[in-house]
Enzyme design. Structure first.
Site, PDB file in Angstrom:
ATOM      1  N   GLY A  13       0.829  -1.220   0.000  1.00 58.99           N
ATOM      2  CA  GLY A  13       0.000   0.000   0.000  1.00 58.99           C
ATOM      3  C   GLY A  13       0.855   1.257   0.000  1.00 58.99           C
ATOM      4  CB  ALA A  88      -2.191  -4.809   6.958  1.00 59.71           C
ATOM      5  N   GLY A  89      -4.165  -2.132   6.940  1.00 61.70           N
ATOM      6  CA  GLY A  89      -5.402  -1.558   7.478  1.00 61.70           C
ATOM      7  C   GLY A  89      -6.409  -1.275   6.387  1.00 61.70           C
ATOM      8  CB  THR A  91     -11.624   3.019   5.974  1.00 62.93           C
ATOM      9  OG1 THR A  91     -11.423   3.119   4.565  1.00 62.93           O
ATOM     10  CG2 THR A  91     -10.504   3.720   6.708  1.00 62.93           C
ATOM     11  CG  ASP A  93     -14.800   5.650   6.528  1.00 57.98           C
ATOM     12  OD1 ASP A  93     -14.239   4.814   7.251  1.00 57.98           O
ATOM     13  OD2 ASP A  93     -14.218   6.647   6.049  1.00 57.98           O
ATOM     14  CE1 TYR A 152      -8.475   2.993   9.617  1.00 62.10           C
ATOM     15  CE2 TYR A 152      -8.662   5.200  10.552  1.00 62.10           C
ATOM     16  CZ  TYR A 152      -7.947   4.254   9.834  1.00 62.10           C
ATOM     17  OH  TYR A 152      -6.711   4.574   9.338  1.00 62.10           O
ATOM     18  N   PRO A 182      -0.533   8.501  12.034  1.00 62.19           N
ATOM     19  CG  PRO A 182      -0.020   7.252  10.146  1.00 62.19           C
ATOM     20  CD  PRO A 182      -0.577   7.126  11.531  1.00 62.19           C
ATOM     21  CB  VAL A 185      -0.807   9.864   4.444  1.00 66.07           C
ATOM     22  CG1 VAL A 185       0.354   9.652   3.482  1.00 66.07           C
ATOM     23  CG2 VAL A 185      -0.294  10.179   5.853  1.00 66.07           C
TER      24      VAL A 185
HETATM   25  P1  NDP Z   1      -3.500   1.428   1.541  1.00 63.24           P
HETATM   26  O1  NDP Z   1      -4.927   1.117   1.291  1.00 63.24           O
HETATM   27  O2  NDP Z   1      -2.704   2.130   0.501  1.00 63.24           O
HETATM   28  O3  NDP Z   1      -2.701   0.076   1.913  1.00 63.24           O
HETATM   29  C1  NDP Z   1      -3.206  -0.836   2.826  1.00 63.24           C
HETATM   30  C2  NDP Z   1      -2.394  -2.099   2.738  1.00 63.24           C
HETATM   31  O4  NDP Z   1      -2.907  -3.050   3.696  1.00 63.24           O
HETATM   32  C3  NDP Z   1      -2.468  -2.778   1.376  1.00 63.24           C
HETATM   33  O5  NDP Z   1      -1.206  -3.320   1.045  1.00 63.24           O
HETATM   34  C4  NDP Z   1      -3.476  -3.896   1.607  1.00 63.24           C
HETATM   35  O6  NDP Z   1      -3.309  -5.005   0.757  1.00 63.24           O
HETATM   36  C5  NDP Z   1      -3.109  -4.282   3.022  1.00 63.24           C
HETATM   37  N1  NDP Z   1      -4.173  -5.056   3.649  1.00 63.24           N
HETATM   38  C6  NDP Z   1      -5.434  -4.663   3.917  1.00 63.24           C
HETATM   39  N2  NDP Z   1      -6.118  -5.669   4.458  1.00 63.24           N
HETATM   40  C7  NDP Z   1      -5.271  -6.721   4.542  1.00 63.24           C
HETATM   41  C8  NDP Z   1      -5.391  -8.063   4.999  1.00 63.24           C
HETATM   42  N3  NDP Z   1      -6.529  -8.510   5.515  1.00 63.24           N
HETATM   43  N4  NDP Z   1      -4.310  -8.866   4.936  1.00 63.24           N
HETATM   44  C9  NDP Z   1      -3.163  -8.426   4.406  1.00 63.24           C
HETATM   45  N5  NDP Z   1      -2.971  -7.166   3.959  1.00 63.24           N
HETATM   46  C10 NDP Z   1      -4.021  -6.339   4.024  1.00 63.24           C
HETATM   47  O7  NDP Z   1      -3.479   2.225   2.918  1.00 63.24           O
HETATM   48  P2  NDP Z   1      -2.445   3.270   3.519  1.00 63.24           P
HETATM   49  O8  NDP Z   1      -1.087   2.997   3.021  1.00 63.24           O
HETATM   50  O9  NDP Z   1      -3.021   4.607   3.368  1.00 63.24           O
HETATM   51  O10 NDP Z   1      -2.551   2.892   5.073  1.00 63.24           O
HETATM   52  C11 NDP Z   1      -1.595   2.127   5.759  1.00 63.24           C
HETATM   53  C12 NDP Z   1      -1.925   2.172   7.251  1.00 63.24           C
HETATM   54  O11 NDP Z   1      -1.887   3.525   7.691  1.00 63.24           O
HETATM   55  C13 NDP Z   1      -3.317   1.629   7.570  1.00 63.24           C
HETATM   56  O12 NDP Z   1      -3.272   0.901   8.781  1.00 63.24           O
HETATM   57  C14 NDP Z   1      -4.115   2.895   7.763  1.00 63.24           C
HETATM   58  O13 NDP Z   1      -5.223   2.690   8.596  1.00 63.24           O
HETATM   59  C15 NDP Z   1      -3.095   3.822   8.364  1.00 63.24           C
HETATM   60  N6  NDP Z   1      -3.398   5.223   8.187  1.00 63.24           N
HETATM   61  C16 NDP Z   1      -3.504   5.769   6.936  1.00 63.24           C
HETATM   62  C17 NDP Z   1      -3.773   7.122   6.810  1.00 63.24           C
HETATM   63  C18 NDP Z   1      -3.858   7.774   5.492  1.00 63.24           C
HETATM   64  O14 NDP Z   1      -4.184   8.957   5.476  1.00 63.24           O
HETATM   65  N7  NDP Z   1      -3.590   7.117   4.381  1.00 63.24           N
HETATM   66  C19 NDP Z   1      -3.982   7.973   7.971  1.00 63.24           C
HETATM   67  C20 NDP Z   1      -3.831   7.307   9.228  1.00 63.24           C
HETATM   68  C21 NDP Z   1      -3.547   5.987   9.309  1.00 63.24           C
HETATM   69  P3  NDP Z   1      -4.360  -5.272  -0.458  1.00 63.24           P
HETATM   70  O15 NDP Z   1      -3.787  -4.545  -1.599  1.00 63.24           O
HETATM   71  O16 NDP Z   1      -4.324  -6.757  -0.603  1.00 63.24           O
HETATM   72  O17 NDP Z   1      -5.687  -4.757  -0.036  1.00 63.24           O
END
Ligand code: NDP
Length: 246
Positions: A13, A88-89, A91, A93, A152, A182, A185
């Site tokens: 991600g 990994a995360g 939403t 919503d 969330y 964060p 982002v």
């Molecule tokens: P992205 O959606 O870009 O990336 C999320 C990543 O998590 C992907 O690689 C996704 O893989 C992986 N993932 C999700 N579910 C699973 C699962 N069940 N098993 C394995 N992998 C999984 O998100 P961000 O980079 O923006 O966010 C990263 C973290 O930062 C998250 O925890 C998010 O909550 C947190 N965050 C983000 C903010 C932002 O503004 N972007 C703000 C605050 C916190 P796949 O491609 O397979 O879905």
């Protein structure tokens, strides 16, 4: 600096990619998990082109069995995992009065239960080796709450409860456990929010802009460093001043 093995969940991600690159730049051997074969291969090809040979292991962080397999496979390929970034995360919503138990469950499973699943297979080895770094990527919204994000915010706040307990249990064993929270982002997760809502969010941030994934990765690198050995049980807010507290 000692080269160690780092596992970044959700490394494909937006924020995860920046963390993988930063840890690799520090000289660590970096691995991540993936779910979708096609997406993972495209990501791997791009990373290789950029000069980052990241190890990829298939597995879903919501499954304790997958988590165990991810960790043991990385151990076999690279060595024991000394650095774990629970990133990994997802939403889902919606306001709470409309929220389904599925929307609640998916978010809690992916953001919070995953932290148990991934940390459990690495903690015993870290305790034996007397060195470890565990970082939870939480969120500004776990601190201040957010309209439409009861699931969330609950999961993200829970991550820090985990951090401060695990930090206490392992402080004497050279293992630090911290949270990075964060603000908004510019990744796919935030770009999925309607443009007018994003513009309002950016206007609300004292720095006047969304964060960059590299700015989160920089904080992770700081906490992972050997010199950060006395920082444990902390939450590091990185949000352009969007939420200030102490
Ligand atoms: P992205 O959606 O870009 O990336 C999320 C990543 O998590 C992907 O690689 C996704 O893989 C992986 N993932 C999700 N579910 C699973 C699962 N069940 N098993 C394995 N992998 C999984 O998100 P961000 O980079 O923006 O966010 C990263 C973290 O930062 C998250 O925890 C998010 O909550 C947190 N965050 C983000 C903010 C932002 O503004 N972007 C703000 C605050 C916190 P796949 O491609 O397979 O879905």
């Amino acid at each position: 600096m000692t080269s160690r093995v780092a596992l970044v969940t959700g490394g494909t991600g937006g924020i995860g990619t920046a963390i993988c690159k930063k840890l690799a730049d520090m000289g660590h051997k970096v691995a991540t998990n993936y779910r979708n074969e096609e997406k993972a291969q495209a990501w791997k090809t791009q990373m290789q082109a950029d000069g980052y040979p990241i190890t990829l292991v298939k597995g879903d962080v919501t499954s304790p069995e997958d988590a165990e397999t991810i960790v043991r496979t990385i151990e076999q390929q690279l060595g024991p995992v000394d650095i774990l970034i629970n990133n990994a995360g997802i939403t889902r919503d919606t306001t709470f009065h409309r929220m389904t138990s599925q929307q609640w469950g998916e978010v809690v499973n992916t953001n919070l239960n995953s932290v148990f699943n991934m940390t459990r297979p690495v903690i015993e080895g870290m305790r034996e080796r007397k060195w470890g770094r565990i970082i939870q990527i939480s969120s500004i919204n776990g601190l201040k709450g957010q309209y439409g994000q009861a699931n969330y915010a609950a999961a993200k706040a829970g991550m820090h409860g985990f951090t401060i307990s695990l930090a206490r249990e392992n402080a004497k064993l050279g293992i630090t456990v911290n949270t990075v929270s964060p603000g908004y982002v510019a990744t796919d997760m935030v770009m999925a929010v309607p443009e007018e809502v994003r513009a309002k969010i950016a206007a609300d941030i004292p720095t006047g802009r969304l964060g960059k994934p590299e700015e989160i990765a920089y904080a992770v690198a700081f906490l992972v460093d050997d010199q950060a050995a006395w920082i444990t049980g902390s939450n590091l807010d990185i949000n352009g001043g969007h939420h200030m507290g102490w």
